[in-house]
Design a protein around this motif. Structure first.
Motif, PDB file in Angstrom:
ATOM      1  N   THR A 105       0.826  -1.207   0.000  1.00 48.32           N
ATOM      2  CA  THR A 105       0.000   0.000   0.000  1.00 48.32           C
ATOM      3  C   THR A 105       0.862   1.261   0.000  1.00 48.32           C
ATOM      4  N   GLY A 106       1.903   1.255   0.845  1.00 50.24           N
ATOM      5  CA  GLY A 106       2.791   2.418   0.875  1.00 50.24           C
ATOM      6  C   GLY A 106       3.487   2.660  -0.444  1.00 50.24           C
ATOM      7  N   LEU A 111       4.165   5.737  -5.449  1.00 50.90           N
ATOM      8  CA  LEU A 111       4.205   5.809  -6.907  1.00 50.90           C
ATOM      9  C   LEU A 111       3.134   6.734  -7.446  1.00 50.90           C
ATOM     10  N   ALA A 112       1.957   6.700  -6.822  1.00 53.42           N
ATOM     11  CA  ALA A 112       0.886   7.592  -7.267  1.00 53.42           C
ATOM     12  C   ALA A 112       1.258   9.054  -7.078  1.00 53.42           C
ATOM     13  N   ARG A 113       2.015   9.345  -6.030  1.00 52.72           N
ATOM     14  CA  ARG A 113       2.437  10.729  -5.807  1.00 52.72           C
ATOM     15  C   ARG A 113       3.559  11.137  -6.758  1.00 52.72           C
ATOM     16  N   ILE A 114       4.446  10.180  -7.063  1.00 55.22           N
ATOM     17  CA  ILE A 114       5.561  10.505  -7.956  1.00 55.22           C
ATOM     18  C   ILE A 114       5.075  10.676  -9.394  1.00 55.22           C
ATOM     19  N   VAL A 115       4.222   9.763  -9.850  1.00 53.60           N
ATOM     20  CA  VAL A 115       3.703   9.806 -11.222  1.00 53.60           C
ATOM     21  C   VAL A 115       2.186   9.861 -11.142  1.00 53.60           C
TER      22      VAL A 115
END
Length: 329
Positions: A105-106, A111-115
């Motif tokens: 989950t982390g 990854l969602a925040r980076i891309v």
């Protein structure tokens, strides 16, 4: 692949079911139960890849990740003794499951925040190499982009993959022999003493009938997948794995004379030698190394794919058959 805007409830539910199947396969109390759940996981994952528009990955997962790997797991599960008294999730297993879920989950959030998803669908995003592949594809003699890239535009990488596969098979065979389980192996022959004769045991007529019906169909499917790879999803890796699955099926159903000692190991180097021959031929004709161009590029690509399929099928089958043969010695 489908854009994020087209994701619906079916995609989300199937993804969740795939994760549940993976967890159940990891924590099943019995080995054979875990193998069956692994097969279920593989089938679901193949369906998911197909649903999101990645058919090549779906085919590879179905025949390699699920079929051949599942056969190896099943064979090992029948050899090792069961561990008595195992529960579905022990205290240590529950801790590992919790840590794994937290880490996954982390990582997903990071990854969602980076891309961000918005960047992947933005018109200003980098177009990648798709346009370059489309422009170069006609010169390769094939219509499918993945085949053109793997066997022409990026063929040196594929050659190295075949070399790695060959080295892995050699190491696996050496490990089986050095472990002492396969000492003094005897060729597998029929009762008449002739190697190469398909002669099953007579105590399983239904299994014998099933194999005789399924094996030819599977071989035809492997051939179709191989030659379809020039214009649509398919190709050498999927076809080779399907061919290996046929050999494994013949062996598992006790068809005799399917063993590494019957000449199957000689096919391991066919793919690498085919690549080298194409590279040298290109240099002789004044072309670049492993860069096929001109009218005959498509024919050479199909021939090379056929050699790769034979080598891949032999590699996967030899590893399985050597392990199974050694376990009986």
């Amino acid at each position: 692949m489908i854009p994020p805007s087209d994701v619906n409830a079916v995609h989300v539910v199937l993804a969740a079911v795939v994760l549940v199947a993976a967890v159940l396969a990891l924590y099943a109390p019995r080995r054979m139960t875990a193998v069956v759940l692994f097969l279920v996981f593989g089938v679901l994952l193949s369906g998911y890849w197909a649903m999101i528009g990645v058919p090549d990955v779906a085919l590879a997962e179905a025949v390699i990740g699920t079929g051949v790997t599942g056969a190896l797991f099943g064979w090992v599960a029948t050899l090792l003794p069961e561990t008595p008294g195992r529960r579905w999730v022990s205290g240590r297993g529950l801790l590992g499951l919790t840590l794994g879920t937290g880490l996954g989950t982390g990582l997903g959030v990071a990854l969602a925040r980076i891309v961000p998803v918005s960047e992947t669908t933005s018109p200003a995003a980098e177009p990648g190499l798709g346009a370059e592949v489309e422009r170069a594809l006609p010169a390769t003699g094939v219509e499918h982009g993945i085949t053109g890239v793997l066997l022409n535009l990026r063929s040196f990488d594929t050659l190295m993959e075949m070399v790695v596969l060959l080295v892995a098979v050699v190491v696996a065979l050496a490990f089986v022999r050095s472990s002492g389980t396969a000492s003094n192996p005897q060729p597998v022959t029929s009762d008449s003493g002739d190697a190469g004769v398909l002669e099953p045991d007579d105590d399983a007529p239904l299994l014998r009938l099933f194999v005789r019906l399924v094996a030819p169909v599977a071989l035809l499917l492997a051939a179709w997948v191989l030659f379809a790879g020039s214009s649509q999803p398919g190709g050498a890796f999927q076809a080779g794995a399907a061919g290996a699955a046929v050999l494994i099926l013949l062996h598992a159903s006790r068809f005799r004379a399917i063993a590494p000692g019957t000449g199957l190991t000689a096919l391991l180097v066919v793919g690498v030698l085919g690549f080298v021959a194409v590279g040298v031929g290109g240099l002789v004709l004044g072309e670049s190394w492993l860069m096929l161009r001109g009218e005959g590029a498509g024919v050479v690509t199909v021939v090379l794919e056929t050699l790769l399929a034979v080598s891949i099928g032999a590699s996967l089958a030899v590893v399985f058959l050597a392990s199974a043969r050694g376990s009986r010695s």
